[in-house]
Design a protein around this motif. Structure first.
Motif, PDB file in Angstrom:
ATOM      1  N   TYR A 129       0.850  -1.184   0.000  1.00  0.00           N
ATOM      2  CA  TYR A 129       0.000   0.000   0.000  1.00  0.00           C
ATOM      3  C   TYR A 129       0.893   1.243   0.000  1.00  0.00           C
ATOM      4  O   TYR A 129       1.619   1.486   0.962  1.00  0.00           O
ATOM      5  N   PRO A 130       0.841   2.050  -1.052  1.00  0.00           N
ATOM      6  CA  PRO A 130       1.749   3.197  -1.175  1.00  0.00           C
ATOM      7  C   PRO A 130       1.259   4.431  -0.451  1.00  0.00           C
ATOM      8  O   PRO A 130       0.093   4.508  -0.022  1.00  0.00           O
ATOM      9  N   GLY A 131       2.138   5.408  -0.340  1.00  0.00           N
ATOM     10  CA  GLY A 131       1.772   6.678   0.272  1.00  0.00           C
ATOM     11  C   GLY A 131       0.967   7.564  -0.651  1.00  0.00           C
ATOM     12  O   GLY A 131       0.230   8.441  -0.183  1.00  0.00           O
ATOM     13  N   HIS A 132       1.107   7.369  -1.955  1.00  0.00           N
ATOM     14  CA  HIS A 132       0.393   8.177  -2.944  1.00  0.00           C
ATOM     15  C   HIS A 132       0.052   7.318  -4.156  1.00  0.00           C
ATOM     16  O   HIS A 132       0.705   6.301  -4.410  1.00  0.00           O
ATOM     17  N   ASP A 133      -0.936   7.776  -4.897  1.00  0.00           N
ATOM     18  CA  ASP A 133      -1.108   7.332  -6.275  1.00  0.00           C
ATOM     19  C   ASP A 133      -1.856   8.420  -7.016  1.00  0.00           C
ATOM     20  O   ASP A 133      -2.834   8.970  -6.507  1.00  0.00           O
ATOM     21  N   TYR A 134      -1.382   8.733  -8.220  1.00  0.00           N
ATOM     22  CA  TYR A 134      -1.918   9.853  -8.987  1.00  0.00           C
ATOM     23  C   TYR A 134      -2.809   9.394 -10.130  1.00  0.00           C
ATOM     24  O   TYR A 134      -3.260  10.205 -10.937  1.00  0.00           O
ATOM     25  N   ARG A 135      -3.094   8.088 -10.183  1.00  0.00           N
ATOM     26  CA  ARG A 135      -3.928   7.547 -11.265  1.00  0.00           C
ATOM     27  C   ARG A 135      -5.140   6.795 -10.738  1.00  0.00           C
ATOM     28  O   ARG A 135      -5.880   6.197 -11.521  1.00  0.00           O
ATOM     29  N   GLY A 136      -5.340   6.812  -9.440  1.00  0.00           N
ATOM     30  CA  GLY A 136      -6.489   6.127  -8.867  1.00  0.00           C
ATOM     31  C   GLY A 136      -6.244   4.678  -8.521  1.00  0.00           C
ATOM     32  O   GLY A 136      -7.174   3.966  -8.147  1.00  0.00           O
TER      33      GLY A 136
END
Length: 371
Positions: free
Chosen positions: A175-182
């Protein structure tokens, strides 16, 4: 490790594309939050309350450059501790973490893994059974954090990912800290195979060449976020005043996870008693035939059906008094609070449970039900 089911929620901040994670032990009710966001402290506290969880600690994966942590604010609300890396160099933390430590909650725990490279103080957190790991900005879905500021190092990041994250079982969910594509989750097997920077046959030289030629602009909020996060989100005087202005102190209200301020029936009755009712605009947003039906209505309530509310928003704001919206069950009145807030009325609350709850608690009414 406890056999009690894990409570898990993945939350999102659209402004910074940040994921916040809540993990709870269902048996003990103890919980942790990873990578909180300052603007969502009310949301997170409401979710904890609604799930019956007690927040032990907030954990940050690193000193963020794109948003301010909610760690300090949640500590004030929930009495939780603030945990982050010893190498982060931040003030006001309650516990500084290093490689191999455990952070317990009930019968469960997170293992701390040092994963520097994006920043010098990056940590990843691995669940006790290695079924889940929270990688912050170290490893993203088919990507990774940048290495060109805050003591970033392609060499360190490559070593961190290979030794501390991709060494976990193939089935471990990441589980990442961010995602910019949903995108929301990946796995060790996927990233080991498909990550274009760190997977496949890529070696350290390939990775370093890739990272040294990204040419990205610095985050827009970096000059604000980094100093604030080095204080663990503790606001300066101006920010503290702004936060206080966003609170609802005119009555004993509760903020719900759905984003609605609510007042309980007994609290509303007390607020209306002793002549203080003149300080509140009590709006019944049901239809006219409901106002005098078997449920009756609250003394002093103004009938203003939901469909007519937008046309009267200006006069309600001009009155300069808080609004409590009422309906049969609390559903339409919740929508009324949303409409009024969008119109610019800040002091507005929903009667929790509506007239059904009011009558169930045997509180006084007028109209047909009082006859």
């Amino acid at each position: 490790m406890s056999n009690s089911p894990l409570v898990f929620r993945q939350l999102f901040d659209p402004a910074s594309s940040t994921y916040t994670y809540l993990l709870g032990d269902s048996a003990s009710g103890e919980a942790l939050i990873i990578d909180s966001v300052f603007e969502h402290q009310q949301r997170d506290a409401a979710l904890l309350r609604e799930l019956g969880l007690r927040l032990l600690a907030t954990l940050d994966t690193h000193v963020h450059a794109d948003h301010v942590t909610g760690a300090w604010a949640l500590k004030q609300r929930c009495g939780s501790q603030i945990l982050l890396a010893a190498n982060a160099g931040a003030d006001y933390a309650d516990r500084l973490l290093t490689q191999g430590e455990r952070v317990g909650f009930g019968g469960r725990f997170l293992e701390v893994r040092a994963t520097p490279g994006h920043t010098n103080g990056c940590l990843s957190y691995v669940l006790d059974d290695q079924s889940m790991a929270f990688t912050g900005d170290c490893l993203l879905i088919r990507g990774c954090g940048r290495t060109d500021f805050q003591q970033g190092s392609p060499h360190l990041l490559y070593q961190s990912v290979q030794s501390q994250i991709l060494s976990l079982p193939d089935s471990c969910l990441l589980y990442p800290g961010h995602d910019y594509r949903g995108l929301t989750v990946t796995s060790v097997a996927e990233e080991r195979r498909f990550n274009p920077r760190l997977g496949g046959l890529s070696n350290e030289a390939d990775f370093t060449g890739y990272m040294n030629n990204l040419g990205l602009p610095h985050p827009k909020l970096m000059d604000i976020a980094v100093p604030a996060n080095l204080r663990c989100g503790r606001p300066n005087a101006d920010a503290a005043d702004a936060q206080a202005a966003g609170e609802q102190a005119w009555a004993p209200l509760t903020f719900t996870f759905s984003g609605i301020w609510e007042i309980q029936p007994a609290a509303l009755l007390e607020s209306l008693a002793g002549g203080r009712g003149k300080d509140i605009q009590l709006l019944d947003v049901r239809e006219p035939q409901e106002f005098g039906d078997a449920l009756g209505h609250i003394a002093g309530a103004r009938l203003l059906p939901l469909s007519e509310l937008p046309a009267h928003a200006g006069e309600l704001i001009a009155a300069g008094r808080p609004v409590v919206a009422v309906c049969r069950s609390g559903t339409r009145s919740a929508q009324a609070t949303v409409l009024l807030q969008k119109s610019g009325l800040n002091q507005v609350a929903n009667l929790a449970g509506g007239m059904l709850r009011w009558r169930a608690e045997k509180l006084p009414v007028e109209g047909a039900a009082a006859q």
